[in-house]
Design a protein around this motif. Structure first.
Motif, PDB file in Angstrom:
ATOM      1  N   ALA A 196      -9.623   5.917  11.090  1.00 42.43           N
ATOM      2  CA  ALA A 196      -9.083   5.536  12.394  1.00 42.43           C
ATOM      3  C   ALA A 196      -9.740   4.257  12.888  1.00 42.43           C
ATOM      4  O   ALA A 196      -9.078   3.370  13.444  1.00 42.43           O
ATOM      5  CB  ALA A 196      -9.296   6.673  13.400  1.00 42.43           C
ATOM      6  N   GLY A 197     -11.050   4.139  12.691  1.00 39.63           N
ATOM      7  CA  GLY A 197     -11.767   2.942  13.119  1.00 39.63           C
ATOM      8  C   GLY A 197     -11.324   1.698  12.366  1.00 39.63           C
ATOM      9  O   GLY A 197     -11.204   0.613  12.960  1.00 39.63           O
ATOM     10  N   GLN A 198     -11.079   1.826  11.063  1.00 43.33           N
ATOM     11  CA  GLN A 198     -10.619   0.676  10.275  1.00 43.33           C
ATOM     12  C   GLN A 198      -9.299   0.145  10.809  1.00 43.33           C
ATOM     13  O   GLN A 198      -9.109  -1.059  10.958  1.00 43.33           O
ATOM     14  CB  GLN A 198     -10.473   1.064   8.801  1.00 43.33           C
ATOM     15  N   PRO A 212       1.006  -1.602  13.773  1.00 44.18           N
ATOM     16  CA  PRO A 212       2.224  -2.167  13.186  1.00 44.18           C
ATOM     17  C   PRO A 212       2.249  -1.997  11.669  1.00 44.18           C
ATOM     18  O   PRO A 212       1.208  -1.994  11.008  1.00 44.18           O
ATOM     19  CB  PRO A 212       2.144  -3.653  13.584  1.00 44.18           C
ATOM     20  N   ARG A 213       3.440  -1.865  11.119  1.00 46.19           N
ATOM     21  CA  ARG A 213       3.599  -1.593   9.696  1.00 46.19           C
ATOM     22  C   ARG A 213       2.954  -2.643   8.813  1.00 46.19           C
ATOM     23  O   ARG A 213       2.413  -2.351   7.755  1.00 46.19           O
ATOM     24  CB  ARG A 213       5.100  -1.502   9.354  1.00 46.19           C
ATOM     25  N   GLU A 214       2.995  -3.909   9.237  1.00 48.67           N
ATOM     26  CA  GLU A 214       2.510  -4.987   8.373  1.00 48.67           C
ATOM     27  C   GLU A 214       0.993  -5.158   8.392  1.00 48.67           C
ATOM     28  O   GLU A 214       0.437  -5.904   7.570  1.00 48.67           O
ATOM     29  CB  GLU A 214       3.167  -6.314   8.766  1.00 48.67           C
ATOM     30  N   VAL A 215       0.299  -4.487   9.306  1.00 50.52           N
ATOM     31  CA  VAL A 215      -1.157  -4.644   9.414  1.00 50.52           C
ATOM     32  C   VAL A 215      -1.851  -3.978   8.228  1.00 50.52           C
ATOM     33  O   VAL A 215      -1.516  -2.859   7.842  1.00 50.52           O
ATOM     34  CB  VAL A 215      -1.673  -4.036  10.733  1.00 50.52           C
ATOM     35  N   ARG A 216      -2.831  -4.676   7.668  1.00 45.18           N
ATOM     36  CA  ARG A 216      -3.683  -4.109   6.630  1.00 45.18           C
ATOM     37  C   ARG A 216      -5.133  -4.212   7.089  1.00 45.18           C
ATOM     38  O   ARG A 216      -5.518  -5.186   7.733  1.00 45.18           O
ATOM     39  CB  ARG A 216      -3.510  -4.851   5.296  1.00 45.18           C
ATOM     40  N   ALA A 217      -5.902  -3.204   6.753  1.00 42.99           N
ATOM     41  CA  ALA A 217      -7.326  -3.197   7.077  1.00 42.99           C
ATOM     42  C   ALA A 217      -8.112  -2.932   5.807  1.00 42.99           C
ATOM     43  O   ALA A 217      -7.574  -2.447   4.802  1.00 42.99           O
ATOM     44  CB  ALA A 217      -7.635  -2.140   8.135  1.00 42.99           C
ATOM     45  N   PHE A 218      -9.398  -3.227   5.861  1.00 41.15           N
ATOM     46  CA  PHE A 218     -10.228  -3.154   4.658  1.00 41.15           C
ATOM     47  C   PHE A 218     -10.365  -1.733   4.127  1.00 41.15           C
ATOM     48  O   PHE A 218     -10.622  -0.787   4.861  1.00 41.15           O
ATOM     49  CB  PHE A 218     -11.626  -3.702   4.952  1.00 41.15           C
ATOM     50  N   HIS A 219     -10.169  -1.612   2.817  1.00 42.64           N
ATOM     51  CA  HIS A 219     -10.586  -0.450   2.038  1.00 42.64           C
ATOM     52  C   HIS A 219     -10.854  -0.964   0.626  1.00 42.64           C
ATOM     53  O   HIS A 219     -10.063  -1.735   0.093  1.00 42.64           O
ATOM     54  CB  HIS A 219      -9.524   0.653   2.025  1.00 42.64           C
ATOM     55  N   PRO A 220     -11.959  -0.551   0.003  1.00 38.37           N
ATOM     56  CA  PRO A 220     -12.373  -1.215  -1.240  1.00 38.37           C
ATOM     57  C   PRO A 220     -11.507  -0.940  -2.454  1.00 38.37           C
ATOM     58  O   PRO A 220     -11.499  -1.761  -3.374  1.00 38.37           O
ATOM     59  CB  PRO A 220     -13.795  -0.666  -1.460  1.00 38.37           C
ATOM     60  N   ALA A 267      -5.487  -1.661   2.868  1.00 43.37           N
ATOM     61  CA  ALA A 267      -4.458  -0.628   2.950  1.00 43.37           C
ATOM     62  C   ALA A 267      -3.743  -0.769   4.280  1.00 43.37           C
ATOM     63  O   ALA A 267      -4.317  -1.251   5.261  1.00 43.37           O
ATOM     64  CB  ALA A 267      -5.075   0.770   2.831  1.00 43.37           C
ATOM     65  N   ASN A 268      -2.479  -0.348   4.304  1.00 46.86           N
ATOM     66  CA  ASN A 268      -1.729  -0.368   5.566  1.00 46.86           C
ATOM     67  C   ASN A 268      -1.829   1.005   6.235  1.00 46.86           C
ATOM     68  O   ASN A 268      -2.563   1.884   5.775  1.00 46.86           O
ATOM     69  CB  ASN A 268      -0.286  -0.790   5.333  1.00 46.86           C
ATOM     70  N   ARG A 269      -1.093   1.188   7.307  1.00 42.58           N
ATOM     71  CA  ARG A 269      -1.197   2.433   8.074  1.00 42.58           C
ATOM     72  C   ARG A 269      -0.818   3.639   7.229  1.00 42.58           C
ATOM     73  O   ARG A 269      -1.425   4.712   7.330  1.00 42.58           O
ATOM     74  CB  ARG A 269      -0.334   2.355   9.319  1.00 42.58           C
ATOM     75  N   GLU A 270       0.187   3.477   6.375  1.00 37.84           N
ATOM     76  CA  GLU A 270       0.601   4.588   5.526  1.00 37.84           C
ATOM     77  C   GLU A 270      -0.481   4.935   4.517  1.00 37.84           C
ATOM     78  O   GLU A 270      -0.710   6.107   4.213  1.00 37.84           O
ATOM     79  CB  GLU A 270       1.907   4.238   4.815  1.00 37.84           C
ATOM     80  N   GLY A 271      -1.153   3.910   4.002  1.00 41.05           N
ATOM     81  CA  GLY A 271      -2.230   4.153   3.066  1.00 41.05           C
ATOM     82  C   GLY A 271      -3.388   4.900   3.694  1.00 41.05           C
ATOM     83  O   GLY A 271      -3.936   5.845   3.105  1.00 41.05           O
ATOM     84  N   PHE A 272      -3.785   4.499   4.910  1.00 37.25           N
ATOM     85  CA  PHE A 272      -4.884   5.197   5.573  1.00 37.25           C
ATOM     86  C   PHE A 272      -4.484   6.621   5.937  1.00 37.25           C
ATOM     87  O   PHE A 272      -5.306   7.542   5.862  1.00 37.25           O
ATOM     88  CB  PHE A 272      -5.332   4.424   6.810  1.00 37.25           C
ATOM     89  N   ALA A 273      -3.229   6.823   6.321  1.00 35.09           N
ATOM     90  CA  ALA A 273      -2.772   8.185   6.583  1.00 35.09           C
ATOM     91  C   ALA A 273      -2.837   9.023   5.314  1.00 35.09           C
ATOM     92  O   ALA A 273      -3.303  10.176   5.336  1.00 35.09           O
ATOM     93  CB  ALA A 273      -1.348   8.162   7.136  1.00 35.09           C
ATOM     94  N   ALA A 274      -2.378   8.458   4.202  1.00 38.88           N
ATOM     95  CA  ALA A 274      -2.401   9.196   2.939  1.00 38.88           C
ATOM     96  C   ALA A 274      -3.826   9.510   2.500  1.00 38.88           C
ATOM     97  O   ALA A 274      -4.110  10.610   2.004  1.00 38.88           O
ATOM     98  CB  ALA A 274      -1.675   8.399   1.862  1.00 38.88           C
ATOM     99  N   MET A 275      -4.741   8.551   2.688  1.00 36.24           N
ATOM    100  CA  MET A 275      -6.136   8.814   2.332  1.00 36.24           C
ATOM    101  C   MET A 275      -6.732   9.900   3.218  1.00 36.24           C
ATOM    102  O   MET A 275      -7.480  10.769   2.749  1.00 36.24           O
ATOM    103  CB  MET A 275      -6.949   7.527   2.422  1.00 36.24           C
TER     104      MET A 275
END
Length: 355
Positions: free
Chosen positions: A55-57, A101-109, A115-123
């Motif tokens: 959530a913080g990312q 927003p869908r296009e936002v990506r945040a750091f994940h190694p 990863a985007n919002r869907e990726g962080f949700a899946a993780m």
């Protein structure tokens, strides 16, 4: 394509907490969580820590590293209280996913540093499912999450894993927690968020098997398309991605990308590779654009970005493209992107680009 994210995080957390609340009177500190070295209590705290970190990312739009904070539980926090914390951190992740927003990506190694919002949700969902399994194993509780939720995680985070006959055993096997007939044990693993390659006006966003399946079936793949898109070549490429995934041969960096226009977030076309490079380091590229997006230089811009990204790798020595003789616009695209014609057939012209 149905929206995926906050609802699934809430579902995973609710199911996990409901099960674990039946065993809060037990000793979680003195029992190992399944195959982990951690205790059941430590594993439960880890779930909460991952949910708040993700959530913080997203909320902080972190780009280069994890935001340097962690959750600390008050002294004397009991098992029931830990589950309250898991519910709270799950709600925070769900809220962050819904408001990003869908296009936002945040750091994940792993493995492309974002990863985007869907990726962080899946993780987040994966952390809940897998570690609830670990705790349930240690406490001798029966736990099996919904098959659809497990399949969703596999098609978003494990694009390199061939689907099995049932999603939950496949997810357990892919993460070293179980066995599958005919497959060797997994001792090391990492999930995989799709890559994103920046260009001047576009971002080339890697397509997951989940999105490819939707595109090949006539859906939008989770993208907002410019008028006239996605074109038939993009849907055909999505079908190829699905077949590769089902065969266990899909590798996300050598699959399909959707070209997303930065100014409005609209998808204008598809581009990608026909498969992994061969033994000689040769990879073939293909592309198409929505009708309304043609004539603006998008394909040339994207092909330059994709080619530069590929040729910077050690495993690529040559890019090739095949263009119909009658397709003059496509011939101009590959030529402007630096490809040279090396051979002509009766109906096609063959192009190459070397480092």
């Amino acid at each position: 394509m149905r929206t995926w994210g906050g609802e699934q995080v809430e579902q995973a957390v609710a199911d996990a907490v409901a099960l674990l609340r039946t065993a809060t009177d037990r000793d979680w500190d003195g029992v190992r969580a399944g195959r982990l070295e951690w205790s059941c209590r430590r594993t439960a705290e880890h779930i909460a820590g991952d949910l708040i970190a993700y959530a913080g990312q997203l909320a902080g739009r972190a780009q280069n590293a994890y935001v340097p904070f962690e959750i600390t539980l008050d002294e004397g926090t009991g098992n029931t209280d830990v589950l309250d914390v898991i519910e709270t951190t799950g709600a925070l992740l769900a809220a962050a996913v819904r408001t990003t927003p869908r296009e936002v990506r945040a750091f994940h190694p792993y493995p492309f540093r974002g990863a985007n919002r869907e990726g962080f949700a899946a993780m987040g969902v994966a952390e809940v499912l897998l570690h609830t399994h670990d705790i349930a194993t240690g406490l001798h509780l029966a736990y099996e999450p919904p098959a659809e939720l497990c399949e969703d995680v596999l098609t978003r985070l494990f694009p390199h894993v061939r689907p099995g006959s049932a999603p939950w055993p496949t997810l357990l096997w892919a993460t070293g927690r179980g066995d599958l007939p005919g497959r060797p044990p997994v001792t090391e693993w990492r999930w995989s968020n799709p890559p994103a390659i920046p260009a001047d006006r576009l971002t080339l966003e890697g397509v997951t098997p989940a999105a490819a399946r939707d595109l090949s079936a006539g859906g939008d793949g989770g993208f907002t398309w410019a008028e006239g898109g996605p074109y038939e070549g993009t849907r055909d490429a999505a079908g190829m991605t699905v077949k590769a995934y089902e065969a266990g041969a899909h590798r996300p960096e050598w699959g399909m990308f959707v070209l997303v226009r930065r100014e409005d977030g609209c998808a204008v076309g598809g581009m990608g590779f026909h498969g992994v490079p061969d033994e000689e380091g040769r990879a073939e590229v293909g592309y198409d654009l929505a009708v309304s997006a043609r004539g603006h230089g998008y394909a040339t811009e994207a092909l330059r970005a994709l080619s530069g990204w590929a040729l910077a790798r050690d495993d690529v020595r040559l890019l090739v493209a095949t263009v119909d003789r009658v397709n003059l616009p496509s011939q101009r695209v590959v030529t402007r992107a630096g490809f040279a014609a090396v051979r002509e057939g009766e109906e096609e012209i063959f192009y190459e680009l070397r480092p």
